[in-house]
Scaffold this motif. Structure first.
Motif, PDB file in Angstrom:
ATOM      1  N   ASP A 447       0.863  -1.180   0.000  1.00  0.00           N
ATOM      2  CA  ASP A 447       0.000   0.000   0.000  1.00  0.00           C
ATOM      3  C   ASP A 447       0.896   1.225   0.000  1.00  0.00           C
ATOM      4  N   LEU A 448       0.668   2.114  -0.965  1.00  0.00           N
ATOM      5  CA  LEU A 448       1.487   3.309  -1.098  1.00  0.00           C
ATOM      6  C   LEU A 448       0.604   4.508  -1.399  1.00  0.00           C
ATOM      7  N   GLU A 449       1.103   5.682  -1.026  1.00  0.00           N
ATOM      8  CA  GLU A 449       0.517   6.939  -1.473  1.00  0.00           C
ATOM      9  C   GLU A 449       1.563   7.624  -2.336  1.00  0.00           C
ATOM     10  N   VAL A 450       1.299   7.666  -3.650  1.00  0.00           N
ATOM     11  CA  VAL A 450       2.267   8.176  -4.609  1.00  0.00           C
ATOM     12  C   VAL A 450       1.594   9.196  -5.517  1.00  0.00           C
ATOM     13  N   ARG A 451       2.449   9.928  -6.248  1.00  0.00           N
ATOM     14  CA  ARG A 451       1.957  10.931  -7.198  1.00  0.00           C
ATOM     15  C   ARG A 451       2.232  10.477  -8.621  1.00  0.00           C
ATOM     16  N   PHE A 452       1.205  10.603  -9.461  1.00  0.00           N
ATOM     17  CA  PHE A 452       1.293  10.260 -10.869  1.00  0.00           C
ATOM     18  C   PHE A 452       0.976  11.496 -11.713  1.00  0.00           C
ATOM     19  N   TYR A 453       1.532  11.487 -12.919  1.00  0.00           N
ATOM     20  CA  TYR A 453       1.057  12.418 -13.934  1.00  0.00           C
ATOM     21  C   TYR A 453      -0.065  11.708 -14.673  1.00  0.00           C
ATOM     22  N   LEU A 454      -1.320  12.000 -14.295  1.00  0.00           N
ATOM     23  CA  LEU A 454      -2.469  11.285 -14.834  1.00  0.00           C
ATOM     24  C   LEU A 454      -3.314  12.209 -15.702  1.00  0.00           C
ATOM     25  N   PHE A 455      -4.122  11.567 -16.532  1.00  0.00           N
ATOM     26  CA  PHE A 455      -4.961  12.306 -17.474  1.00  0.00           C
ATOM     27  C   PHE A 455      -6.108  12.976 -16.739  1.00  0.00           C
ATOM     28  N   ASP A 456      -6.284  14.279 -16.989  1.00  0.00           N
ATOM     29  CA  ASP A 456      -7.371  15.060 -16.395  1.00  0.00           C
ATOM     30  C   ASP A 456      -8.384  15.356 -17.490  1.00  0.00           C
ATOM     31  N   GLN A 457      -9.590  14.766 -17.366  1.00  0.00           N
ATOM     32  CA  GLN A 457     -10.595  14.933 -18.412  1.00  0.00           C
ATOM     33  C   GLN A 457     -11.079  16.380 -18.525  1.00  0.00           C
ATOM     34  N   SER A 458     -11.096  17.093 -17.392  1.00  0.00           N
ATOM     35  CA  SER A 458     -11.617  18.465 -17.432  1.00  0.00           C
ATOM     36  C   SER A 458     -10.717  19.388 -18.249  1.00  0.00           C
ATOM     37  N   SER A 459      -9.397  19.202 -18.107  1.00  0.00           N
ATOM     38  CA  SER A 459      -8.460  20.059 -18.843  1.00  0.00           C
ATOM     39  C   SER A 459      -7.854  19.378 -20.066  1.00  0.00           C
ATOM     40  N   ASN A 460      -8.171  18.064 -20.206  1.00  0.00           N
ATOM     41  CA  ASN A 460      -7.654  17.284 -21.336  1.00  0.00           C
ATOM     42  C   ASN A 460      -6.127  17.280 -21.361  1.00  0.00           C
ATOM     43  N   THR A 461      -5.521  17.322 -20.152  1.00  0.00           N
ATOM     44  CA  THR A 461      -4.057  17.295 -20.042  1.00  0.00           C
ATOM     45  C   THR A 461      -3.677  16.390 -18.872  1.00  0.00           C
ATOM     46  N   LYS A 462      -2.383  16.131 -18.778  1.00  0.00           N
ATOM     47  CA  LYS A 462      -1.878  15.351 -17.651  1.00  0.00           C
ATOM     48  C   LYS A 462      -1.479  16.285 -16.519  1.00  0.00           C
ATOM     49  N   THR A 463      -1.946  15.955 -15.321  1.00  0.00           N
ATOM     50  CA  THR A 463      -1.627  16.745 -14.142  1.00  0.00           C
ATOM     51  C   THR A 463      -1.144  15.803 -13.035  1.00  0.00           C
ATOM     52  N   TRP A 466      -2.449  12.792  -6.567  1.00  0.00           N
ATOM     53  CA  TRP A 466      -2.128  11.840  -5.492  1.00  0.00           C
ATOM     54  C   TRP A 466      -3.049  10.627  -5.620  1.00  0.00           C
ATOM     55  N   VAL A 467      -2.486   9.422  -5.444  1.00  0.00           N
ATOM     56  CA  VAL A 467      -3.253   8.181  -5.564  1.00  0.00           C
ATOM     57  C   VAL A 467      -2.851   7.250  -4.429  1.00  0.00           C
ATOM     58  N   HIS A 468      -3.865   6.659  -3.773  1.00  0.00           N
ATOM     59  CA  HIS A 468      -3.589   5.541  -2.852  1.00  0.00           C
ATOM     60  C   HIS A 468      -3.528   4.275  -3.703  1.00  0.00           C
ATOM     61  N   PHE A 469      -2.366   3.677  -3.753  1.00  0.00           N
ATOM     62  CA  PHE A 469      -2.090   2.560  -4.671  1.00  0.00           C
ATOM     63  C   PHE A 469      -1.908   1.271  -3.873  1.00  0.00           C
ATOM     64  N   ARG A 470      -2.636   0.221  -4.259  1.00  0.00           N
ATOM     65  CA  ARG A 470      -2.487  -1.101  -3.645  1.00  0.00           C
ATOM     66  C   ARG A 470      -2.268  -2.134  -4.740  1.00  0.00           C
ATOM     67  N   ALA A 471      -1.251  -2.978  -4.561  1.00  0.00           N
ATOM     68  CA  ALA A 471      -0.969  -4.076  -5.500  1.00  0.00           C
ATOM     69  C   ALA A 471      -0.894  -5.365  -4.697  1.00  0.00           C
ATOM     70  N   ALA A 472      -1.584  -6.414  -5.184  1.00  0.00           N
ATOM     71  CA  ALA A 472      -1.624  -7.700  -4.478  1.00  0.00           C
ATOM     72  C   ALA A 472      -1.395  -8.832  -5.463  1.00  0.00           C
ATOM     73  N   ASP A 473      -0.672  -9.844  -4.997  1.00  0.00           N
ATOM     74  CA  ASP A 473      -0.398 -11.044  -5.800  1.00  0.00           C
ATOM     75  C   ASP A 473      -1.579 -12.005  -5.651  1.00  0.00           C
TER      76      ASP A 473
END
Length: 732
Positions: A447-463, A466-473
């Motif tokens: 479990d991590l709290e990390v920052r991504f450059y993600l697509f923003d639909q409102s501005s149609n750009t990457k901004t 912050w995302v709470h990220f969980r990866a499980a096997d």
């Protein structure tokens, strides 16, 4: 692929049509089957039972005889070992060693009396020198406990075994033949008690082995044992003995004598590994007799059961059909009650019940398909309506992604590697390290709290988001996969940042208010003094007064400079110089610096320091500064005490931390202000600056520790400092 109900019904219809020309009646088939099986089993069982049953009992009997004969051989071997152990004490004895050289008769008179051999259960005792000459020989009859003449034939037969006459080193024990009876014998080289040599000769101890001795070893009356010399066995009367023992190499030969007696034979080899004796044991054939009785009872029982079964076949035929129908009904009811449609009814044969089972299985399969479709639909609705982004990656390929995840990631290729995500540079290394642990199966989930450059639909750009990220096997279908859960928390992080700014602004406001309060009074004094100087300049006689006013102005300016200096010390403290060291010396130095001033104020300072504290990564000077500040605060808190004034300092170890407690019996700290006393410029004293405790907290935090305040039961205040033992990285 799933079959449709129509196709399945069509296949079933074709099946029944094909088999319609071969009607199978369950009642007739059961009668024919039972009749054939009954006849075959009866013939086979009666024909083969005697062979197998009696053969099994014969095998058990043989093993029984072999085990008993092996036990006799084992007992004889144990007796040989015991005799060899007794000989060890005689052969490795200084007195025996000296007797070989001195021939002192006192040794014989004292040690080799008849009772000595009886106690050893030995018939003979022989001592030889290194040349093989007999130094001493004694023969005792154990039955009447009397010494008898040691015949020359007996002595020569013993000395004829070369294995017993090794002049350098002798360690032999076993069986030999003598003119009287077989004998178990032990021969050892005569050494000193410390086992140092050279050998002085050979010590022999022996006991006759006859039928009576063997029976006494086994201690049982159910076996009739006897020993015969192999040369005395009549090969014509007993041809099986010599042939079996020497040709097959068997350890024990078992031969039935008749229906009442079975005989076991085994070889006994002499000390030179030559077969010399036949050990014979006669046994009653109890097991064989039990086998005969068992076979007789079994035959009568089989015939009786066969007759009863033949009479009851017709009666149980209908019950057999009804029982099968009952089983089908019960299983269908259980599946319906439990809702488990994965189970299928067993189908075998082509009778009516089998057709019924096929039809029921078809219905169950239809219900299972319907339930599976309904469950999949419900699960998909739940997942696709979730506010959490869900994605499954298998073999670097996205096999599923719900709408919320598509909203977070935007358009991504089907073949996708999370390492290709556009991460914020400060979070990239941490993310890759943790995610690789899941891929390598070092951990099951992260479990991590990390920052991504993600697509923003409102501005149609990457901004930056912050995302709470969980990866499980996980296991997905038949292979391994990675389950990704993502929740955008940018809004919460912004709120958290705003709260931090708000707290900093509030702290800054308190700092500004404190500085204004500290500076305002000196500035007002400087203003008044300057006005007075202006008036005094008009009269030259007032030069001394002007000098005093200028001195007061300088003091006020120095006070303002002191306030500013303390603020600078708090806002930009020096970097700690961490090194491994013990914390008690810093406490002792602080106590030493404060003791004089405390003594003037009639304050008693006591310390209880744990001298076994381990070393820690600390800045000794800064720890000393913290303790001095706490001592000064405690002294100031007890300034108005009329009774005893006391400060106690304690150091101890607590959960991988060093605990320092500084307590006093002053006025204490009321609960309402405990959270505020560490704030900059917060003070309850009229002449206080409010900086000391803030600096203490800053130093302790730089050490990775904590400082808290509490009120003990006896009153006053107690400050507790926890410093970790492990090394912490200093943060600017």
């Amino acid at each position: 692929m799933r079959r449709s109900a129509a196709n399945r019904n069509k296949n079933q219809h074709q099946y029944f049509t094909i088999n319609a020309g071969v009607p199978v009646n369950l009642h007739k088939k059961t009668l024919i089957f039972i009749g054939i099986i009954f006849v075959i089993l009866l013939i086979v069982l009666i024909t083969t039972s005697r062979f197998f049953v009696m053969g099994s009992f014969a095998i058990v009997e043989k093993r029984f005889v072999q085990n008993d004969m092996a036990q006799v051989i084992s007992e004889i071997s144990d007796e040989i070992n015991n005799l060899h152990a007794v000989n060890y004490d005689w052969a490795n004895w200084n007195e025996t060693y000296d007797f070989i050289h001195t021939r002192n008769p006192e040794f014989v008179n004292v040690n080799l009396i008849d009772a000595t051999l009886v106690n050893m259960r030995a018939n003979i005792f022989v001592l030889l020198d290194t040349t093989g000459n007999v130094v001493y020989a004694k023969l005792v009859n154990l039955n009447n406990v009397q010494e008898v003449t040691f015949s020359k034939n007996l002595l020569n037969s013993i000395l004829s075994y070369k294995a017993l006459l090794n002049p350098e080193f002798n360690e032999k024990a076993g069986v030999i033949l003598t003119p009287d009876d077989p004998m178990i014998i032990s021969a050892r080289s005569i050494m000193r008690s410390d086992l140092k040599g050279p050998p002085a000769g050979t010590c022999m101890i022996g006991r006759f082995l006859n039928d009576q001795q063997v029976k006494e070893l086994l201690k049982t009356e159910r076996i009739n044992l006897s020993i015969r010399e192999l040369d005395n066995v009549d090969s014509e009367k007993n041809p099986e003995i010599s042939i079996d023992l020497f040709s097959t190499g068997s350890e024990v030969i078992v031969k039935p004598e008749d229906n009442e007696t079975v005989i076991g034979y085994t070889l006994i080899r002499d000390i030179e590994d030559r077969p010399i004796l036949i050990l014979q044991g006669e046994f009653r054939r109890y097991i064989f007799q039990i086998g005969i009785r068992t076979l007789r009872y079994y035959t009568f029982w089989l015939l009786g059961i066969s007759i009863v079964v033949a009479l009851l076949v017709a009666f149980f035929l209908e019950k057999a059909i009804l029982s099968r129908m009952s089983v089908l009904s019960e299983k269908v009811g259980q599946m319906g009650k439990r809702g488990n449609f994965e189970t299928r009814l067993p189908v075998s044969g082509k009778d009516e019940l089998s057709r019924l089972a096929v039809t029921i299985n078809g219905m169950i399969e239809d219900l299972a398909d319907f339930q599976k479709q309904k469950s999949e639909k419900l699960f998909r609705e739940l997942v696709e309506s979730s506010l959490v982004g869900i994605c499954i990656i298998q073999d670097y390929k996205i096999v599923y992604m719900n709408p919320e995840q598509e909203k977070i990631w935007g358009d991504v290729p089907e073949h996708f590697d999370l390492f290709d995500l556009d991460l914020y540079p400060a979070d990239k290394d941490t993310f890759e390290e943790k995610y690789r642990q899941v891929i390598n199966r070092d951990v099951a989930r992260i479990d991590l709290e990390v920052r991504f450059y993600l697509f923003d639909q409102s501005s149609n750009t990457k901004t930056i988001k912050w995302v709470h990220f969980r990866a499980a096997d996980i296991e997905f279908h038949t292979g391994r996969a990675i389950l990704i859960n993502m929740v955008e928390i940018t809004h919460f992080k912004n709120l958290e940042h705003m709260m931090q700014i708000r707290e900093k602004m509030a702290s800054l406001g308190r700092v500004a208010a404190g500085m204004a309060h500290e500076i305002r009074n000196p500035l007002s004094g400087i203003t008044i003094i300057l006005d007075a100087i202006k008036e005094s300049f008009e009269d030259p006689k007032n030069s001394d007064e002007i000098h005093d006013l200028l001195t007061q102005s300088t003091r006020s300016a120095e006070k303002i400079a002191g306030v500013i200096s303390r603020v600078l010390d708090f806002s930009k403290p020096g970097k700690p110089k961490f090194e491994m060291g013990r914390i008690n010396p810093a406490i002792k130095d602080a106590i030493g610096l404060s003791r004089t001033s405390l003594k003037k104020s009639d304050i008693l300072l006591e310390s209880f320091l744990d001298e076994n504290l381990p070393e820690a990564y600390i800045d000794i000077q800064m720890i000393e500064q913290v303790i001095i500040n706490l001592i000064n605060n405690a002294a100031e808190a007890m300034k108005n005490n009329t009774g005893e004034k006391r400060i106690v300092i304690i150091s101890s170890l607590k959960n991988e931390h060093i605990l320092i407690r500084v307590s006093d019996n002053g006025c204490g700290v009321i609960p309402e202000i405990r959270e505020s006393i560490f704030d900059p410029f917060y003070t309850s004293r009229v002449d206080g600056s409010g900086i000391g405790l803030s600096i203490c907290q800053r130093i302790v935090n730089d050490h990775g520790g904590t400082i808290t305040v509490d009120s003990p039961e006896y009153g006053g205040a107690e400050f507790s400092i926890l410093i970790p033992l492990d090394k912490r990285t200093f943060s600017e």
